[in-house]
Design an enzyme around this catalytic site. Structure first.
Site, PDB file in Angstrom:
ATOM      1  N   ASP A  63     -22.882   1.433 -42.258  1.00  0.00           N
ATOM      2  CA  ASP A  63     -21.425   1.453 -42.146  1.00  0.00           C
ATOM      3  C   ASP A  63     -20.957   0.769 -40.862  1.00  0.00           C
ATOM      4  O   ASP A  63     -20.565   1.444 -39.915  1.00  0.00           O
ATOM      5  CB  ASP A  63     -20.938   2.911 -42.160  1.00  0.00           C
TER       6      ASP A  63
ATOM      7  N   GLU B 162     -13.686  -0.090 -35.625  1.00  0.00           N
ATOM      8  CA  GLU B 162     -13.895   1.355 -35.767  1.00  0.00           C
ATOM      9  C   GLU B 162     -15.053   1.882 -34.913  1.00  0.00           C
ATOM     10  O   GLU B 162     -14.886   2.827 -34.151  1.00  0.00           O
ATOM     11  CB  GLU B 162     -14.152   1.680 -37.240  1.00  0.00           C
TER      12      GLU B 162
ATOM     13  N   GLU C 250     -18.209  -7.446 -47.268  1.00  0.00           N
ATOM     14  CA  GLU C 250     -17.111  -6.760 -46.582  1.00  0.00           C
ATOM     15  C   GLU C 250     -17.471  -6.654 -45.102  1.00  0.00           C
ATOM     16  O   GLU C 250     -18.474  -6.030 -44.744  1.00  0.00           O
ATOM     17  CB  GLU C 250     -16.915  -5.373 -47.210  1.00  0.00           C
TER      18      GLU C 250
ATOM     19  N   GLU D  59     -23.751  -3.786 -27.685  1.00  0.00           N
ATOM     20  CA  GLU D  59     -24.971  -3.276 -28.337  1.00  0.00           C
ATOM     21  C   GLU D  59     -25.874  -2.620 -27.289  1.00  0.00           C
ATOM     22  O   GLU D  59     -26.437  -1.550 -27.529  1.00  0.00           O
ATOM     23  CB  GLU D  59     -25.703  -4.425 -29.022  1.00  0.00           C
TER      24      GLU D  59
ATOM     25  N   GLU E 163      -5.711   4.282 -41.726  1.00  0.00           N
ATOM     26  CA  GLU E 163      -7.069   4.764 -41.449  1.00  0.00           C
ATOM     27  C   GLU E 163      -7.797   3.682 -40.653  1.00  0.00           C
ATOM     28  O   GLU E 163      -7.828   2.512 -41.048  1.00  0.00           O
ATOM     29  CB  GLU E 163      -7.799   5.072 -42.764  1.00  0.00           C
TER      30      GLU E 163
ATOM     31  N   LYS F  41     -20.639  -3.867 -48.094  1.00  0.00           N
ATOM     32  CA  LYS F  41     -20.572  -3.947 -46.622  1.00  0.00           C
ATOM     33  C   LYS F  41     -21.750  -4.763 -46.113  1.00  0.00           C
ATOM     34  O   LYS F  41     -22.828  -4.741 -46.726  1.00  0.00           O
ATOM     35  CB  LYS F  41     -20.593  -2.551 -46.005  1.00  0.00           C
TER      36      LYS F  41
ATOM     37  N   GLU G  37     -17.609   9.598 -50.204  1.00  0.00           N
ATOM     38  CA  GLU G  37     -16.856  10.331 -49.187  1.00  0.00           C
ATOM     39  C   GLU G  37     -15.703  11.123 -49.789  1.00  0.00           C
ATOM     40  O   GLU G  37     -14.584  11.123 -49.276  1.00  0.00           O
ATOM     41  CB  GLU G  37     -16.350   9.364 -48.098  1.00  0.00           C
TER      42      GLU G  37
ATOM     43  N   ARG H 234     -29.822   7.367 -46.566  1.00  0.00           N
ATOM     44  CA  ARG H 234     -28.529   6.821 -46.988  1.00  0.00           C
ATOM     45  C   ARG H 234     -28.594   5.305 -47.170  1.00  0.00           C
ATOM     46  O   ARG H 234     -27.899   4.754 -48.026  1.00  0.00           O
ATOM     47  CB  ARG H 234     -27.479   7.188 -45.932  1.00  0.00           C
TER      48      ARG H 234
HETATM   49  C1  GCV Z   1     -11.675   4.268 -45.653  1.00  0.00           C
HETATM   50  C2  GCV Z   1     -16.193   4.653 -42.999  1.00  0.00           C
HETATM   51  C3  GCV Z   1     -14.907   4.981 -42.318  1.00  0.00           C
HETATM   52  C4  GCV Z   1     -13.895   5.550 -43.275  1.00  0.00           C
HETATM   53  C5  GCV Z   1     -13.709   4.572 -44.416  1.00  0.00           C
HETATM   54  C6  GCV Z   1     -15.061   4.323 -45.056  1.00  0.00           C
HETATM   55  C7  GCV Z   1     -14.977   3.293 -46.161  1.00  0.00           C
HETATM   56  O1  GCV Z   1     -16.843   5.805 -43.399  1.00  0.00           O
HETATM   57  O2  GCV Z   1     -15.153   5.860 -41.283  1.00  0.00           O
HETATM   58  O3  GCV Z   1     -12.700   5.750 -42.592  1.00  0.00           O
HETATM   59  O4  GCV Z   1     -12.793   5.067 -45.347  1.00  0.00           O
HETATM   60  O5  GCV Z   1     -15.954   3.842 -44.098  1.00  0.00           O
HETATM   61  O6  GCV Z   1     -15.326   2.155 -45.876  1.00  0.00           O
HETATM   62  O7  GCV Z   1     -14.590   3.623 -47.258  1.00  0.00           O
END
Ligand code: GCV
Length: 898
Positions: free
Chosen positions: A433, A461, A455, A580, A230, A428, A354, A404
């Site tokens: 995110d 991504e 994190e 950015e 992923e 995080k 999620e 959120r």
């Molecule tokens: C593993 C984001 C990513 C997801 C990821 C999620 C997380 O939403 O798009 O792919 O899932 O973060 O950190 O759990």
């Protein structure tokens, strides 16, 4: 190094790129295409489950890729390049021997690494001694072992896993000590010495103690049992394939070595969207094989777990963490894991997030769930990393107070003090995110009696997915240095909180979501390795500057030529602010396709759904109002989650920094920033600046030609060329979208006004037909032109510009499936051929797939005809958008005019 051939054209194909370098190549391509097109072969690629069609173009690409594949697995920063003669003098007195007084496998790795590194950097072979020799020697040992060997040695105090490099005189000899607080410390000391040596430092400069900032320095890999990863962009899993652990774990061991060289001591090997089958009795011995591969490098293995496992694989009728049966199941599971993996590091948990099952199902809190796992691990010394990434992705967009960004604090802050001592809440860096810019999560200041770790996302991504260069340590540094003012009158930057220093927590640290794969360069792009290197350096010492890290990485990866070091450092350091600008400035976050690929521009996708990455843009203004009523605001109250000093900074428009303005406030487009410019004009300006900077990175990189190895030079040049095109796609889409929404023109008249472009709609077409593009702003007039049910389509334009030299670019769409090929003809002459063979995340014409082919130095005269020939392949109908004809700066009068 020989000079590079003149480029006839460059296919913007990041990562595995190739250049169509000569007319001969183009001729060859044209000659063999008719033959090869007849026998399109379909293969099922074992490594990639999707079927790919090999057409003539792909076959050509494969030939060229074979050249790049010949590079083999990249040593990354462990290249240990030979030191130039001039720098070798500092090491003239290196001891001839080495003795390892520690019996651990980790110390054995340290000794082997010393032999390998010294041989490679200095061309000297150390003699291995089994006991202290009667001559100068390197000595690898812990303080206790050193005191036994040298009763007068007085080791300095070291934190766990720290080391001291020192010289000690005894019996008339000089012993070069690598004194590790423990066996990992010995290994980290050896790497520190070797990497310093490889950068041309001398031993005297390296001497002294050094200890890691925090005990937890892990990477999280998001690998699935089927071998996919992923958010992984570097190929298939190094751990798993087809539901099993790989038979050959060489890459896993090599990865552990890379991690150890940075002092990373843990690795969670599987996706946090965890597959419960990993915990079955059959899998545990298999996972133990991975742990065995890690162990010599001091890397402890951790597993992400699915909290429903007691039910899904355990056969219980519940996974309620409050149920004693469930607690017993986890205890038995932990016992089984430790029986197979004595140094097992612990569990990572994503729950109630999620779609992942979690304790909320039973009305239990994250603390209850975490503590059940913690109790199972505690007797063995394991930890639970419980992720604070818990939020409702079905929020009501119509509710102006829904937010959120509030979720983690709202859920976890009330639980402060309720977590077991071996639980770490993994947060995080920002409240959303991994966006291109976010504020630091307020939860770091909100958990005072709880261990926390930050994190960070190494895999890109939301920032180009390794198709683009973004140096993330520059971003991370701004987060780590951000002062949360958690304690009045004392500096409490994020880094000191996760080090455990602010709230006196015994555990804490740094997690990097890395997602390496089997690709030769681990991450899918050579330059992305700077991010992994940088994560490791910051995890060891978060006070290291991003600039220093960039310099060190460049020296280790390329060479120490001052022009190389300064150019690459400049390129790296400028990349994040640049991205950015062209993706989401002013705190808008990455304005990408949020419900899909997370790659190309799609600003409308932020809104009107439950995911909560809203920017609340309408005809009058933009931005999320996150102000708090306790400070007189009327927003979601997110700002009130910060300690008062930070809240005051963000709450007031007068002090809120421009770069986070729209994250914190909703303002009219005409609102003037601290810069004096309006919001809307700044959005336009920054997008144009970002795209210009991306083009400039190409020029800067070209100055390195001949100064670094050709393969990484070419691969990165191709990536930067692609990125320059993608920055234009972003710029055009975002400015068009805001222009339409706000109705406010760009003061410089640039938006959607491109006099050098000829859109497909304006060309003479044979076979090409229009289709609507979604989102509309990612193509000219919202249309792409596709070649369907035909082998060949053409689009022609007659040149009306004055005679001169031009850069001709073709904007086309490159789907993931199919490999269309294109020819560009000047009158009847084929002047370029390329194929749409990139691995972009989409199968439709849009901002994910829009790509640019650029050909410089084309002589044009009025009346010339430029023709694009598209040859569809597979599901890809050779889609096109426009042709761009830009006069070149050196086409001025006085030059020979064509
Ligand atoms: C593993 C984001 C990513 C997801 C990821 C999620 C997380 O939403 O798009 O792919 O899932 O973060 O950190 O759990």
């Amino acid at each position: 190094m020989p000079p590079q051939p003149t480029l006839a054209g460059t296919v913007n194909r990041p990562g595995r790129s190739f250049s169509l370098e000569s007319a001969a190549f183009v001729r060859l391509a044209n000659q063999i295409r008719p033959f090869l097109r007849k026998w399109t072969i379909t293969v099922a690629d074992r490594l990639h489950p999707r079927r790919i069609r090999i057409s003539s173009a792909l076959l050509l690409a494969v030939c060229l890729l074979a050249v790049s594949a010949a590079r083999g697995q990249q040593p990354a920063w462990l290249r240990y390049a030979p030191l130039p003669q001039t720098s070798q003098a500092a090491w003239a007195k290196i001891p001839p021997a080495i003795v390892n007084l520690d019996s651990s496998p980790t110390a054995a790795s340290a000794q082997a690494e010393m032999l390998r590194g010294v041989r490679s950097v200095l061309a000297r072979t150390l003699r291995i001694e089994s006991q202290l020799p009667d001559e100068d020697a390197f000595v690898l040992a812990t303080p206790a072992e050193l005191r036994a060997a040298f009763p007068h040695y007085d080791p300095p105090a070291l934190g766990p896993e720290g080391f001291t490099l020192a010289t000690f005189f005894s019996r008339g000899h000089t012993y070069w000590l690598i004194d590790g607080a423990d066996s990992r410390g010995i290994l980290y000391g050896a790497f520190h010495l070797l990497l310093g040596m490889a950068r041309g430092e001398n031993f005297a400069a390296m001497q002294g103690p050094d200890s890691p900032a925090a005990p937890i320095r892990w990477t999280d890999e998001w690998d699935n049992l089927n071998g996919t990863i992923e958010r992984g962009y570097g190929g298939r899993s190094i751990f798993f394939d087809s539901g099993q652990v790989r038979a050959d774990l060489t890459r896993a061991a090599d990865y552990a070595r890379l991690l150890a060289s940075l002092g990373i001591n843990g690795c969670a090997i599987n996706n946090v969207n965890a597959d419960p089958h990993l915990l079955t009795p059959e899998m545990i011995p298999e996972i133990a094989r991975i742990a065995d591969a890690f162990r010599p490098w001091g890397v402890r293995l951790a597993l992400a777990v699915d909290l429903s496992a007691p039910q899904t694989i355990g056969g219980l009728d519940t996974f309620d963490p409050g149920d004693p049966k469930v607690a017993a199941w986890w205890r038995a599971k932990a016992d089984a894991l430790y029986a197979a993996i004595p140094d097992f590091a612990g569990f990572v948990v994503k729950a109630d997030s999620e779609g992942q099952p979690g304790p909320s199902k039973y009305g239990r809190s994250p603390a209850v769930a975490a503590n059940v796992l913690a109790a199972a691990l505690a007797p063995h010394g394991g930890v639970v990393m419980y992720r604070a990434f818990v939020y409702n992705h079905h929020l009501d967009w119509h509710d102006a107070k829904a937010d959120r960004a509030r979720a983690a604090y709202d859920i976890f802050h009330p639980l402060d003090g309720q977590f077991a001592p071996n639980v770490v809440v993994q947060i995080k860096n920002g409240p959303i995110d991994f966006q291109v810019r976010e504020p630091v999560s307020p939860l770091f200041a909100g958990l005072r009696q709880t261990n926390t770790a930050v994190e960070l996302q190494v895999t890109q991504e939301y920032m180009g997915q390794q198709h683009q260069l973004v140096y993330l340590p520059a971003q991370w540094q701004t987060y780590l240095d951000f002062d949360l003012h958690a304690i009045p009158n004392r500096a409490t930057p994020l880094k000191s909180i996760v080090e455990g220093r602010v709230f006196h927590r015994p555990l804490g640290g740094f997690i990097g979501v890395t997602c390496v794969g089997l690709d030769d360069n681990w991450l899918g792009s050579d330059m992305a390795l700077a991010n992994l290197y940088g994560f490791g350096r910051l995890a060891w010492n978060p006070n290291t500057s991003a600039d220093t890290i960039a310099r060190d990485w460049t020296q280790l990866t390329f060479n120490a030529n001052p022009a190389v070091v300064s150019t690459i450092t400049r390129v790296l350091m400028s990349s994040w602010p640049m991205v950015e600008r062209y993706t989401g400035p002013l705190g808008l976050q990455t304005l990408t396709n949020i419900t899909g690929s997370h790659y190309g521009p799609a600003p409308q996708s932020q809104e009107n759904n439950g995911w909560g990455q809203w920017i609340r843009a309408d005809h009058t203004g933009v931005g999320m109002d996150r102000t708090d009523s306790k400070y007189g605001g009327d927003g979601t109250g997110f700002i009130g989650q910060y300690p008062p000093q930070v809240a005051a900074l963000y709450e007031s428009l007068a002090t809120c920094p421009d770069n986070l303005l729209l994250f914190m406030h909703h303002v009219p487009y005409t609102y003037r920033l601290h810069s004096g410019e309006t919001v809307i004009q700044t959005i336009y300006n920054l997008h144009y600046q970002g795209a210009e900077q991306a083009a400039d990175l190409v020029t800067q990189w070209q100055s390195l030609r001949g100064l670094i190895d050709p393969e990484p030079y070419n691969a990165t040049l191709t990536m930067l060329e692609y990125q320059a095109g993608e920055a234009i796609v972003w710029r055009d889409a975002i400015t068009r979208w805001f222009h339409q929404l706000s109705g406010i023109p760009d003061a410089q008249g640039r938006v959607d006004h491109y006099p050098n472009r000829i859109t497909a709609a304006q060309m003479q077409l044979q076979g090409y037909t229009p289709v609507d593009v979604h989102p509309w702003e990612t193509a000219s007039g919202g249309k792409a032109y596709v070649c369907e049910n035909r082998d060949l389509c053409t689009a022609s334009a007659t040149v009306t510009r004055p005679a001169g030299w031009y850069t001709v670019a073709v904007e086309y769409f490159d789907y993931r499936d199919g490999v269309s090929t294109f020819d560009l003809l000047l009158n009847r002459q084929t002047i370029a051929t390329w194929s749409a063979a990139n691995n972009l995340p989409g199968n439709a014409p849009d901002g994910d797939t829009s790509s640019r082919f650029t050909l410089r130095g084309v002589p044009l005269r009025p009346g010339d005809v430029l023709t694009i020939q598209g040859h569809p392949n597979g599901g890809e109908p050779a889609p096109i958008d426009y042709l761009s004809i830009e006069p070149e700066p050196n086409a001025a009068a006085g030059n020979s005019q064509p």
